[in-house]
Design an enzyme around this catalytic site. Sequence first.
Site, mmCIF file in Angstrom:
data_model
loop_
_atom_site.group_PDB
_atom_site.id
_atom_site.type_symbol
_atom_site.label_atom_id
_atom_site.label_comp_id
_atom_site.label_asym_id
_atom_site.label_seq_id
_atom_site.Cartn_x
_atom_site.Cartn_y
_atom_site.Cartn_z
ATOM 1 N N THR A 278 12.867 2.503 2.080
ATOM 2 C CA THR A 278 11.410 2.419 2.219
ATOM 3 C C THR A 278 10.985 2.635 3.669
ATOM 4 O O THR A 278 9.934 3.213 3.933
ATOM 5 C CB THR A 278 10.888 1.061 1.704
ATOM 6 O OG1 THR A 278 11.602 0.010 2.355
ATOM 7 C CG2 THR A 278 11.071 0.942 0.203
ATOM 8 N N LYS B 178 10.717 -5.376 13.172
ATOM 9 C CA LYS B 178 9.422 -5.040 13.766
ATOM 10 C C LYS B 178 8.750 -3.991 12.889
ATOM 11 O O LYS B 178 9.261 -3.613 11.839
ATOM 12 C CB LYS B 178 9.617 -4.539 15.203
ATOM 13 C CG LYS B 178 10.123 -5.645 16.145
ATOM 14 C CD LYS B 178 10.113 -5.270 17.614
ATOM 15 C CE LYS B 178 11.261 -4.382 17.996
ATOM 16 N NZ LYS B 178 11.508 -4.370 19.465
ATOM 17 N N PRO C 228 16.444 0.613 4.392
ATOM 18 C CA PRO C 228 16.458 1.967 4.974
ATOM 19 C C PRO C 228 15.726 2.999 4.121
ATOM 20 O O PRO C 228 15.248 4.000 4.652
ATOM 21 C CB PRO C 228 17.947 2.310 5.049
ATOM 22 C CG PRO C 228 18.685 1.049 4.837
ATOM 23 C CD PRO C 228 17.775 0.101 4.110
ATOM 24 N N GLU D 68 3.627 2.797 11.770
ATOM 25 C CA GLU D 68 2.720 3.478 12.679
ATOM 26 C C GLU D 68 3.491 4.144 13.809
ATOM 27 O O GLU D 68 3.086 5.180 14.333
ATOM 28 C CB GLU D 68 1.675 2.493 13.190
ATOM 29 C CG GLU D 68 0.908 1.888 12.019
ATOM 30 C CD GLU D 68 -0.340 1.132 12.392
ATOM 31 O OE1 GLU D 68 -0.475 0.725 13.557
ATOM 32 O OE2 GLU D 68 -1.192 0.953 11.507
ATOM 33 N N ILE E 39 0.831 -1.207 0.000
ATOM 34 C CA ILE E 39 0.000 0.000 0.000
ATOM 35 C C ILE E 39 0.870 1.262 0.000
ATOM 36 O O ILE E 39 0.441 2.335 0.405
ATOM 37 C CB ILE E 39 -0.974 -0.005 1.201
ATOM 38 C CG1 ILE E 39 -0.226 -0.055 2.541
ATOM 39 C CG2 ILE E 39 -1.917 -1.195 1.097
ATOM 40 C CD1 ILE E 39 -1.157 0.081 3.753
ATOM 41 N N GLY F 149 2.709 -5.859 8.642
ATOM 42 C CA GLY F 149 2.886 -6.444 7.309
ATOM 43 C C GLY F 149 4.333 -6.684 6.912
ATOM 44 O O GLY F 149 4.655 -7.723 6.344
#
Lengths: 211, 733
Positions: free
Chosen positions: B622, B689, B620, B693, B468, B511
């Site tokens: 993205t 991880k 690094p 967000e 996305i 994801g």
Amino acid sequence: MQSPGALEISRRDLLVASAATVTVASTASLSHSQTNAPAASQSTKVSFTVNGERRELQLDNRTTLLDALREHLHLTGTKKGCDHGQCGACTVLIDGRRVNACLTLAAMHEGEGITTIEGLGQPGSLHPMQAAFVEHDGFQCGYCTPGQICSSVAMLEEMKVNIPSHATGDLLAPAEVTPAEIRERMSGNICRCGAYSNIVQAITEVAGRKA
Amino acid sequence: MRFDTPATTNPIDQGKVVGQRIHRIDGPLKTTGRAVYAYEWHDPNTRYAYGYVVGSAIAKGRIGSMDVSAAKQAPGVIAVVTSDGIGELKKGKYNTAKLFGGTEIQHYHQAIAVVVAETFEEARAAAALVKVDYAEQKGVFDLAAAKDTAVTPKEGEPDSAAGDFDAAFETAAVKFDQSYTTPDQSHAMMEPHASIAAWNGDDLTVWTSSQMIDWWRTDLATTLGIDKEKVHIMSPFIGGGFGCKLFLRADAVLAALAAREAKRPVKVALPRPFLMNNTTHRPATIQRIRIGAERNGRITAIAHESWSGDLPGGGPEVAVQQTRLLYAGANRMTATRLATLDLPEGNAMRAPGEAPGMMALEIAIDEVAERLGLDPVEFRIVNDTQVDPENRERPFSHRNLVGCLRTGAERFGWQDRNKQPGTRREGNWLVGMGVASAFRNNLVLPSGARVRLDREGIVTVETDMTDIGTGSYTIIAQTAAEMLGVPVDKVAVSLGDSRFPVSSGSGGQFGGNCSTAGVYAACVKLREAVAQKLGFNSSDELTFAEGEVGAGDRRVPLAQAASDESLVVEDRIEFGDLDKTHQQSTFGAHFVEVGVDVATGETRIRRMLAVCGAGRILNPITARSQVIGAMTMGVGGALSEELVVDKERGFFVNHDLAAYEVPVHADIPHQEVIFLDETDPMSSPMKAKGIAELGLCGVAAAVANGIYNATGIRVREYPITLDKLINELPEVS
Ligand code: FES
Ligand code: FES
């Protein structure tokens, strides 16, 4: 001279007044949208060149340039983000000038030369701006990207001919490609993924390369 | 592959491809307009029809009658499908409000009809001719007014407690008690929801824009009352989602129903103004935070309560969850309360719960630090914890919040911050700096993948994972390349197709880690198949490098394993209870410098820095883009984003991109991101991880704290628009 107190009141009143106006206008247009009068379909023949190729279309008069490109010519690189001239995803070049393709009817462009993202470059032979966007990761989902790239290509041309912006200090001096100028001039192209910082770097690189 | 013991050394640790700065492999497609999004699928042999949605003009009530005769007679119209005509449809598992069907209206702009015509223009014009008589009912739309009616939600953990908060707060040397509000927010991703549906007998294919392929497939089958096996979903490119495309949406249902009625493939896109009221949004919150501390800065008592609203059957915005874990303190409580509102459905938006929770908590921490006379960076460090404060037996898998704060303070020049608010002036600008912690839990979900090796040595990965904008294509290619010892350009990645193994999907910042772990599992299996095919012993210490497989002196081209036929394997990663025995979270620190115009109260962001500790960074480039995008969204949350509720008629008034103000280029300065060099062996074999967000959590509070430092004005109601500052700004001289 106004006293500071008076200035304060007028500033506050101005805010309240403009907020109320926004509310009323939005509500009114909403209920209206459910009661439009019927419109018989009428069509017009239009021909223009797209990415150097001559195209002729018989189109419903209501067809926007954006939908002509996407739905009739299947050039879907140009995106529909809002259909209201609010996001810039649909930016194309018409005779070198950037235009929101959703805000203009296809029938108005008889004889004109349109360039879309597909016309700037292809995978394997990218336009320098496309390559710079890849290099600087000036996108994420990619949906605003064709618009950002078309817009930035035309924007650099606008600066070359000294068209001023809100960020331009001296209107008589040659326009300078500064981050502030780029940000101001690109603000019609929204990126919700928030790639702005990278996009400005990509454009700066291309501008520098050209200079 | 089951992952239930911490990862040891594995091929990913080589870091030849994973962790490298590799440009997006889908970049050339996206920058040239060749990436095909949902509404853009085109088969030259198909005559597509166009569907245009009609939305309810009331927020609550029933449809009395619908008159579609004029619409049906309008030029080009093929069919009109109405919700009262079709009767009740079953609701999918993940939706709160129903997407279509029946006569009950649950919210404004709920879909009540779809008009199908030969062209988009004809469908849109005819949709305006649908006449609806409503029996309107009074609804509840005002969270503040409904706050006292809020109840304890039945699901989740609405209440938590440890120690004795009341007693500890009562006797604390310093007591702090404040309330904050966060508004309803819209995802406002750039690609509106869009679907094309095509029936072939009983088989349905839908090209759509979905973050979670399998959830959509399941819920669409449920809604239509058909077998899930009959539904094929395709979503290879998605123009942003941020949570709005997690769950099945009306466009897919309408397209499927319309295509059945029209007996032709139908395209349906939700018009931009439908995004705010037809789909979901992040619900507004009212939050109360109480903190008791010793004079030396130690927190002894901390309480966080939150109120939000949703439709009947919906859930709360869990804005207190980070407070259970972020800072030490022996005595603590949280409470989540839920009011019933008749606004559109509230649901997950990027960092649900944590984003608005951190907006409040991290202002509160700044306020308490000031009260104590402590630097806000130091105050946070004093209250760091390496264990779950509610259950001290349970450690964090890896936590370096202190490292994030210290690194950030040094790199940002935090020591130059004026401690006295409102004292740094540059021309018309009052200048200030703010800091906030970033914190978001790491979630793990099972994820599957299929990998194929062909005789050219090309490795193809297939999974229903979605990209996305997150970079899934690229990090999945990197993972397969690392595992099989080939360059990235020898890996082909196919995503977003329900014919592929079910993945974690994209959401909750799970994801990246989970989908690559699934690919890792499949690649381990492929390595075994290759070894067997090439006649290596299972005891051999195998290396996969530079397109070759080797053990001892023997080296064989990888492609040779597929010389007679392609090798295809499939596996999935499943997680044990390492996320229960250990608290897995991601950490960061946001630093912001703002200028506030002393005359107008306009806030401009001058500098931004994020430092993140989030396990192994798979790429690094993205990862950084995820963080700067989140920082940008955080600036919107701080300064401008608010869905304005019409409390009489019950809808979000500013339902377009002109009036719902997301940041534009001019709002965002150059942004800096630093990743701490770390791995977390508890999270997955990737030791990575989530990051997407984390980057949002705390940003708005850092801006708010910067505004306070610049002006001395503390605003506790987001967004911090100039009207909230202007009355308290110093007199203009
Ligand atoms: S689609 Fe034209 S400006 Fe948004
Ligand atoms: S890249 Fe997604 S909106 Fe710009």
